[in-house]
Design an enzyme around this catalytic site. Structure first.
Site: not given
Ligand code: PEP
Length: 271
Positions: A22-24, A107, A109, A179, A185, A225, A246-247
């Site tokens: 997930n590139w956000k 999501h 966010e 999640e 994050g 994470s 994500g990150g």
């Molecule tokens: C996400 O954006 O769904 C996520 C799990 O982010 P991260 O891996 O950065 O915690």
């Protein structure tokens, strides 16, 4: 060669394992094209399905770059309406038109910063399904809910209301992503045992809402994470059918390490 009925059933209940990036709100069109060109050969022989949820502006380029590779391109959000005077919004058919095959919905966010509630997410899921765009429903408790012992209650509500008025048949292509919000994050992540317990709980909720056969076919991804060090042990859990990253999906090195580590034996792990 003969198989027992149980063996056949188990075979057909095998769930695909999917690792999604997930590139956000990161990466331009050029960065997207370069990333896909570079990662495609690195994951060509990998047993997992590899999905990338890219920014709206990069979907078309990503889909073209991913043609003939095992990468599947999708979006991170959409509007629930078919079309209309909704300045700045993007409709489901526009995502498909650009080459998206799936869409992340709900999501944390989106829930937190854009005040999306379960009723709206339910409308979005219905709209995505109506044009065969594969929905990935994201659910997870906040830190306050976990501390209040309301983890299961929160996740059950998100699944029940997010999938309201839908049948198992309509939802056959659903992907669920568990999640925990406190893990996104933050560098904190659920232990493999915590993740497995919640994945089993999600499957039990699906089983009660629909039926056990349906519940056993739905892939449930873990997100929060995920990195190259924790990916493998999370993926080894029986009800963890993939990862939502994500990150760590933004860098070619860390995303490909996550993918490779997830399939390797402990001795081969790339650390
Ligand atoms: C996400 O954006 O769904 C996520 C799990 O982010 P991260 O891996 O950065 O915690």
């Amino acid at each position: 060669v003969s198989f027992t009925i149980l063996e056949c059933k188990e075979f057909f209940m095998l769930r695909p394992k999917i690792i999604t990036g997930n590139w956000k709100m990161y990466k331009t069109i050029e960065q997207t094209a370069d990333f896909i060109k570079a990662i495609a050969p690195l994951v060509a022989d990998n047993p997992f399905e590899i999905f990338l949820a890219v920014p709206f502006t990069a979907i078309q380029t990503a889909a073209q770059a991913a043609e003939g590779t095992k990468l599947v391109i999708g979006a991170q959000n959409m509007n629930d309406a078919t079309e209309g005077a909704f300045t700045g919004e993007i409709a489901a058919n526009m995502l498909k038109d650009a080459g998206a095959e799936f869409v992340l919905l709900g999501h944390s966010e989106r829930r937190r910063y854009f005040h999306e509630d379960d009723a709206l997410i339910n409308l979005k899921i219905k709209r995505a399904l109506s044009i065969d765009l594969r929905p990935v429903l994201c659910v997870g408790e906040t830190l306050a809910e976990r501390e209040d012992d309301k983890t299961q209650e929160a996740v059950k509500r998100q699944i029940t209301q997010g999938l309201a008025d839908l049948s198992a048949r309509e939802l056959k292509n659903l992907i669920l992503a568990y999640e925990p919000v406190w893990a996104i994050g933050s560098g904190l992540y659920a232990t493999p045992e915590e993740a497995e317990e919640m994945h089993q709980f999600c499957r039990q909720v699906l089983s009660e809402l629909f039926d056990p056969d349906f519940a056993s076919t739905i892939p449930i991804q873990y997100g929060g994470s995920v990195n190259a060090l924790n990916a493998k042990v999370l993926m080894e859990q029986a009800d963890v059918d993939g990862l939502l990253v994500g990150g760590a999906s933004l860098s070619l090195e860390s995303f490909s390490h996550i993918i490779h580590n997830s399939e390797s034996t402990p001795d081969e792990g790339i650390l």
